[in-house]
Design a protein around this motif. Sequence first.
Motif, short mmCIF file in Angstrom:
data_model
loop_
_atom_site.label_atom_id
_atom_site.label_comp_id
_atom_site.label_asym_id
_atom_site.label_seq_id
_atom_site.Cartn_x
_atom_site.Cartn_y
_atom_site.Cartn_z
N ILE A 83 -21.36 5.50 -43.89
CA ILE A 83 -22.19 4.93 -44.95
C ILE A 83 -22.58 5.99 -45.97
N ALA A 84 -22.73 7.23 -45.51
CA ALA A 84 -23.09 8.30 -46.43
C ALA A 84 -22.01 8.49 -47.49
N MET A 85 -20.80 8.03 -47.21
CA MET A 85 -19.68 8.23 -48.12
C MET A 85 -19.31 6.95 -48.87
N ALA A 86 -19.96 5.85 -48.54
CA ALA A 86 -19.63 4.59 -49.20
C ALA A 86 -20.85 3.68 -49.17
N ARG A 87 -20.97 2.82 -50.15
CA ARG A 87 -22.10 1.91 -50.24
C ARG A 87 -21.65 0.51 -49.81
N PRO A 88 -22.35 -0.11 -48.83
CA PRO A 88 -21.95 -1.45 -48.42
C PRO A 88 -22.09 -2.45 -49.54
N ALA A 89 -21.14 -3.36 -49.58
CA ALA A 89 -21.16 -4.38 -50.62
C ALA A 89 -22.33 -5.34 -50.40
N ILE A 90 -22.88 -5.82 -51.49
CA ILE A 90 -23.92 -6.84 -51.41
C ILE A 90 -23.24 -8.20 -51.49
N ALA A 91 -23.44 -9.01 -50.46
CA ALA A 91 -22.77 -10.31 -50.42
C ALA A 91 -23.80 -11.42 -50.34
N THR A 92 -23.42 -12.58 -50.76
CA THR A 92 -24.30 -13.75 -50.68
C THR A 92 -24.37 -14.22 -49.24
N PRO A 93 -25.56 -14.41 -48.68
CA PRO A 93 -25.65 -14.91 -47.30
C PRO A 93 -24.96 -16.26 -47.18
N PRO A 94 -24.50 -16.60 -46.01
CA PRO A 94 -23.82 -17.89 -45.81
C PRO A 94 -24.71 -19.05 -46.25
N ALA A 113 -24.15 -25.39 -41.37
CA ALA A 113 -24.00 -25.03 -39.96
C ALA A 113 -24.65 -23.69 -39.64
N TRP A 114 -25.02 -22.93 -40.68
CA TRP A 114 -25.53 -21.56 -40.50
C TRP A 114 -27.05 -21.56 -40.44
N GLU A 115 -27.59 -20.83 -39.46
CA GLU A 115 -29.03 -20.62 -39.32
C GLU A 115 -29.29 -19.13 -39.24
N SER A 116 -29.93 -18.55 -40.23
CA SER A 116 -30.16 -17.11 -40.26
C SER A 116 -31.22 -16.69 -39.26
N ALA A 175 -14.53 -22.33 -36.68
CA ALA A 175 -15.76 -22.91 -37.22
C ALA A 175 -16.64 -21.83 -37.84
N VAL A 176 -16.71 -20.67 -37.20
CA VAL A 176 -17.51 -19.56 -37.74
C VAL A 176 -16.89 -19.05 -39.03
N ALA A 177 -15.56 -18.88 -39.05
CA ALA A 177 -14.89 -18.41 -40.27
C ALA A 177 -15.19 -19.35 -41.44
N GLU A 178 -15.14 -20.62 -41.17
CA GLU A 178 -15.39 -21.59 -42.23
C GLU A 178 -16.86 -21.60 -42.64
N ALA A 179 -17.78 -21.45 -41.69
CA ALA A 179 -19.20 -21.42 -42.02
C ALA A 179 -19.55 -20.19 -42.85
N LEU A 180 -18.83 -19.09 -42.64
CA LEU A 180 -19.07 -17.87 -43.41
C LEU A 180 -18.33 -17.88 -44.74
N GLY A 181 -17.52 -18.90 -44.99
CA GLY A 181 -16.87 -19.05 -46.28
C GLY A 181 -15.57 -18.30 -46.44
#
Length: 506
Positions: free
Chosen positions: A18-29, A33-36, A193-199
């Motif tokens: 992580i010190a060498m790269a910044r994680p991408a900011i993504a839209t939550p699912p 079917a998704w419950e955070s 089902a998970v792949a589809e719920a995550l888009g």
Amino acid sequence: MTHFFTRLIGFTALGVAIAMARPAIATPPTSPAWESTDCSTFGLNALQSAMSDCGYVTVPERHSQPDGPTIQVAVVRTRSIGNNPAPDPLFIENGGPGSTTIKTFAVDILPNLPVLPALLQARDLVFVDQRGTGHSRPFFNCPEKTEHNIAVARDEIAPTDTQWMVACRDRSLAAGINPNAFNTIENAADIYAVAEALGYDQFNYYGVSYGTLLGQYVLEQAEEHTAQLRSAILDGVVTTNIDFNLAATYTLSGALRNLFAACAADAQCNQTYPNLETVFLSLLDRLEQTPVPLTLKIPDTEETLETTLDRDEFLMFFEPYIANSGNASALPKNIYQAAEGDFSWAVSELSKALRDDDSGTGMYHTVLCSRVDSIAVDPSTVFPAPYEQLIAIGENESASYQHFCDLLQVEREPVFAYDNTEIPVLVLNGGYDPVTPQRYGEAVARNFQNAHVYTFPGVGHGSMFAPGGTPAATCVEAIALDFLADPNQPSNHRCIDEVKPIFKYE
């Protein structure tokens, strides 16, 4: 079969990445079917939590009945730390059946072993606790087995006593758990089902141990779902047609022979630990005649426990011990220590067998029981004759799970048949693997049109997780990265030629 990963400690590989790269900011699912949930509830640290989406995906209890009862599978999606990540994630699945994926991979391995941060540079990683395991709801476990193991260690009951099975079955049914819902067909449909719920439109799959059997079902279902399977990595491969419990007699014998041959071929190992095979077999014979007294400690209570270790108990311990690649370099030394009456190196691992059972033991049994019609090959027709001293372990393990099958009476799956054989598959084998040997990996690979097969000498169960810094770890990482970059292009890496067994002498 239990997947054998110990908790990893040491340097923080994820923090370095992580010190060498910044994680991408993504839209939550956004799928209904998704419950955070807060990632800390799954045990992720603050750094991981900041770059992950954690929650539950609601799926049908039976996918053929989409309007019927539902269950929830726990999911961690860790976003890529690369500048230009691929759109297709890598799903990572543990074995067992019944072992937790999130605890083992997202919590323990991702922050500490370089291979997963390396994979995270290129794409998202998705960790799913399979139905009945880990944080998924319901958790189909059998805490009664812990009490059984402690009573056996105290010589209060026989290892074959089945009271715990009856108690687990009755409690689970009373809690509303439907054993017929916990099988590999449903488990594979959950991945889609998970792949589809995550888009995700497309994804890649990695499975280790039972996760490779699940992967073969994921491959088989590739045309039945909206999300598309791009490739699969099968690491420590389970065949679809052999009872791996019964075959343990043969597969452990094969791993031991590879160990003995590797030591004999290494001048220093052969000089320091000569006649390793003879020493090991003589140890087994002595343990059969005169079990060794040991003092263990129950991990959850710190209570000491006086017990004895006989031949079959030693072998049941030694199978997962040799499976862990972290122990590989010390195996000849350990055998010689035991032959001299020193089992101090084994006490900690033997004590761990007495801790509270955190695996989905009920799910383990329903998965195996539902597949009995696919088990058509006798291991004696596939493998050379085993060591005679090992015959009982396979027979005992097979008989144990079959007895639970008689109690559960779950619905049987149709006989497994390969489909979608054109999807690229990478097969990884370990030379010291006592559960899923090279023969299994090669046999499964022959069912696919585009399969790449690599065997790593001196590595146990799960080649992807060879000890960091070793030639095996560096090589498997390079091969996996190349494969995921272009699954249709065979890897030209010859690093496999540099992988040799390593031995410890001090």
